[in-house]
Design an enzyme around this catalytic site. Structure first.
Site, PDB file in Angstrom:
ATOM      1  N   LYS A 126     143.190  42.444  44.363  1.00 35.13           N
ATOM      2  CA  LYS A 126     143.062  41.147  45.049  1.00 35.13           C
ATOM      3  C   LYS A 126     144.393  40.409  45.029  1.00 35.13           C
ATOM      4  CE  LYS A 126     138.137  40.255  44.222  1.00 35.13           C
ATOM      5  NZ  LYS A 126     137.127  39.408  43.571  1.00 35.13           N
TER       6      LYS A 126
ATOM      7  N   HIS B 120     130.352  30.349  37.955  1.00 37.09           N
ATOM      8  CA  HIS B 120     130.960  30.969  36.775  1.00 37.09           C
ATOM      9  C   HIS B 120     130.695  30.119  35.531  1.00 37.09           C
ATOM     10  CE1 HIS B 120     133.970  32.741  39.842  1.00 37.09           C
ATOM     11  NE2 HIS B 120     133.268  33.754  39.383  1.00 37.09           N
TER      12      HIS B 120
ATOM     13  N   ARG C 141     124.609  37.701  41.599  1.00 36.37           N
ATOM     14  CA  ARG C 141     124.210  36.643  42.530  1.00 36.37           C
ATOM     15  C   ARG C 141     123.063  37.074  43.426  1.00 36.37           C
ATOM     16  NH1 ARG C 141     129.821  36.026  45.245  1.00 36.37           N
ATOM     17  NH2 ARG C 141     129.631  38.240  44.801  1.00 36.37           N
TER      18      ARG C 141
ATOM     19  N   SER D  44     134.329  32.853  45.269  1.00 36.39           N
ATOM     20  CA  SER D  44     135.636  32.181  45.204  1.00 36.39           C
ATOM     21  C   SER D  44     136.308  32.204  46.569  1.00 36.39           C
ATOM     22  CB  SER D  44     136.514  32.869  44.160  1.00 36.39           C
ATOM     23  OG  SER D  44     135.900  32.799  42.898  1.00 36.39           O
TER      24      SER D  44
HETATM   25  N1  COA Z   1     129.031  32.318  40.722  1.00 38.27           N
HETATM   26  C1  COA Z   1     129.769  32.296  41.825  1.00 38.27           C
HETATM   27  N2  COA Z   1     130.519  33.334  42.243  1.00 38.27           N
HETATM   28  C2  COA Z   1     130.492  34.437  41.497  1.00 38.27           C
HETATM   29  C3  COA Z   1     129.729  34.537  40.340  1.00 38.27           C
HETATM   30  C4  COA Z   1     128.972  33.414  39.949  1.00 38.27           C
HETATM   31  N3  COA Z   1     128.226  33.423  38.853  1.00 38.27           N
HETATM   32  N4  COA Z   1     129.905  35.757  39.818  1.00 38.27           N
HETATM   33  C5  COA Z   1     130.738  36.413  40.631  1.00 38.27           C
HETATM   34  N5  COA Z   1     131.095  35.611  41.645  1.00 38.27           N
HETATM   35  C6  COA Z   1     131.985  35.955  42.757  1.00 38.27           C
HETATM   36  C7  COA Z   1     133.412  35.665  42.478  1.00 38.27           C
HETATM   37  O1  COA Z   1     133.766  34.358  42.877  1.00 38.27           O
HETATM   38  C8  COA Z   1     134.126  36.726  43.284  1.00 38.27           C
HETATM   39  O2  COA Z   1     134.353  36.244  44.587  1.00 38.27           O
HETATM   40  P1  COA Z   1     135.596  36.777  45.447  1.00 38.27           P
HETATM   41  O3  COA Z   1     135.379  38.250  45.660  1.00 38.27           O
HETATM   42  O4  COA Z   1     135.507  35.983  46.672  1.00 38.27           O
HETATM   43  O5  COA Z   1     136.851  36.514  44.650  1.00 38.27           O
HETATM   44  C9  COA Z   1     133.120  37.886  43.330  1.00 38.27           C
HETATM   45  O6  COA Z   1     131.903  37.345  42.942  1.00 38.27           O
HETATM   46  C10 COA Z   1     133.394  39.017  42.366  1.00 38.27           C
HETATM   47  O7  COA Z   1     134.256  38.558  41.393  1.00 38.27           O
HETATM   48  P2  COA Z   1     134.375  38.884  39.884  1.00 38.27           P
HETATM   49  O8  COA Z   1     133.092  38.744  39.184  1.00 38.27           O
HETATM   50  O9  COA Z   1     135.488  38.066  39.397  1.00 38.27           O
HETATM   51  O10 COA Z   1     134.690  40.415  39.911  1.00 38.27           O
HETATM   52  P3  COA Z   1     136.005  41.153  40.324  1.00 38.27           P
HETATM   53  O11 COA Z   1     135.562  42.400  40.963  1.00 38.27           O
HETATM   54  O12 COA Z   1     136.974  40.305  41.052  1.00 38.27           O
HETATM   55  O13 COA Z   1     136.665  41.482  38.927  1.00 38.27           O
HETATM   56  C11 COA Z   1     136.841  42.877  36.971  1.00 38.27           C
HETATM   57  C12 COA Z   1     135.926  42.185  37.979  1.00 38.27           C
HETATM   58  C13 COA Z   1     137.792  41.873  36.426  1.00 38.27           C
HETATM   59  C14 COA Z   1     136.023  43.357  35.833  1.00 38.27           C
HETATM   60  C15 COA Z   1     137.440  44.134  37.571  1.00 38.27           C
HETATM   61  O14 COA Z   1     137.304  44.288  38.918  1.00 38.27           O
HETATM   62  C16 COA Z   1     138.878  44.375  37.235  1.00 38.27           C
HETATM   63  O15 COA Z   1     139.772  43.908  37.884  1.00 38.27           O
HETATM   64  N6  COA Z   1     139.049  45.176  36.175  1.00 38.27           N
HETATM   65  C17 COA Z   1     140.338  45.710  35.815  1.00 38.27           C
HETATM   66  C18 COA Z   1     140.487  47.123  36.352  1.00 38.27           C
HETATM   67  C19 COA Z   1     139.367  48.031  35.880  1.00 38.27           C
HETATM   68  O16 COA Z   1     139.015  48.116  34.727  1.00 38.27           O
HETATM   69  N7  COA Z   1     138.817  48.784  36.844  1.00 38.27           N
HETATM   70  C20 COA Z   1     137.740  49.726  36.574  1.00 38.27           C
HETATM   71  C21 COA Z   1     136.392  49.056  36.577  1.00 38.27           C
HETATM   72  S1  COA Z   1     135.128  50.216  36.221  1.00 38.27           S
END
Ligand code: COA
Length: 164
Positions: A41, A17, A90, A129
């Site tokens: 989550k 990140h 990724r 994560s």
């Molecule tokens: N390096 C390492 N890990 C990474 C990474 C990077 N560069 N980029 C992503 N990841 C990992 C994260 O650690 C995470 O791991 P986990 O699933 O074990 O926790 C995973 O990839 C995905 O995480 P993240 O990028 O944080 O996405 P998310 O799906 O958890 O959250 C939001 C994304 C915040 C945009 C979204 O899901 C959300 O909650 N939005 C609010 C509700 C909404 O608008 N919904 C409609 C969407 S269209």
């Protein structure tokens, strides 16, 4: 002036990140890191703890701020008037989820807001994560994959008896 949002759960933030934050901060005049209260989550860290951990890591970058938000990402983006939303990719496995989200968001964002994807550094493309939490909770080493303050915070959570 261009403003972008880098959103995610960051539970916890990893070096992957941080790599994206550093690179995206060079692409936009202002980068806001948005820690989401993701309803799908169950987090280890509160949003306030996640904001603080990221702030402690990026305080040397002048054009980056960290906030938290709840509700629909697109509502937050439209309210704040961001020009772009940054996401890290990724592996090809991320692509399917990300394209779905980007296409749904394209319907929800105000016109002109773009989703921008940066490839995660190969050094970190295998981590998530959840994987970090699992390894640390079971006594494995995760140094080099998360910043030292984050590693210490995860260990502290598990010492205090939080279940994985
Ligand atoms: N390096 C390492 N890990 C990474 C990474 C990077 N560069 N980029 C992503 N990841 C990992 C994260 O650690 C995470 O791991 P986990 O699933 O074990 O926790 C995973 O990839 C995905 O995480 P993240 O990028 O944080 O996405 P998310 O799906 O958890 O959250 C939001 C994304 C915040 C945009 C979204 O899901 C959300 O909650 N939005 C609010 C509700 C909404 O608008 N919904 C409609 C969407 S269209």
């Amino acid at each position: 002036m261009t403003r972008a949002l880098y959103s995610g759960s960051f539970d916890p933030p990893t070096n992957g990140h941080l790599d994206i934050i550093v690179r995206a901060s060079k692409m936009f005049d202002e980068l806001i890191v948005g820690v989401a209260r993701n309803p799908s989550k169950i987090p280890l860290f509160t949003v306030e703890e996640r904001v603080k951990m990221i702030q402690d890591c990026i305080s040397y970058i002048p054009n980056v701020r960290v906030v938290h938000f709840g509700g629909l990402l697109a509502h937050f983006v439209n309210r704040e008037g961001f020009d772009a939303v940054v996401r890290g990719l990724r592996a090809t496995s991320d692509f399917e989820y990300e394209i779905q989200m980007a296409q749904m968001n394209a319907r929800l964002f105000r016109p002109g807001t773009e989703s921008v994807f940066l490839m995660t550094s190969p050094r970190y493309s295998f981590i998530s994560s959840s994987m970090i939490k699992e390894v640390v909770s079971l006594g494995g080493r995760a140094d080099g994959l998360v910043p030292p303050n984050v590693l210490e915070a995860i260990k502290k959570k598990y010492r205090e008896g939080v279940s994985k």
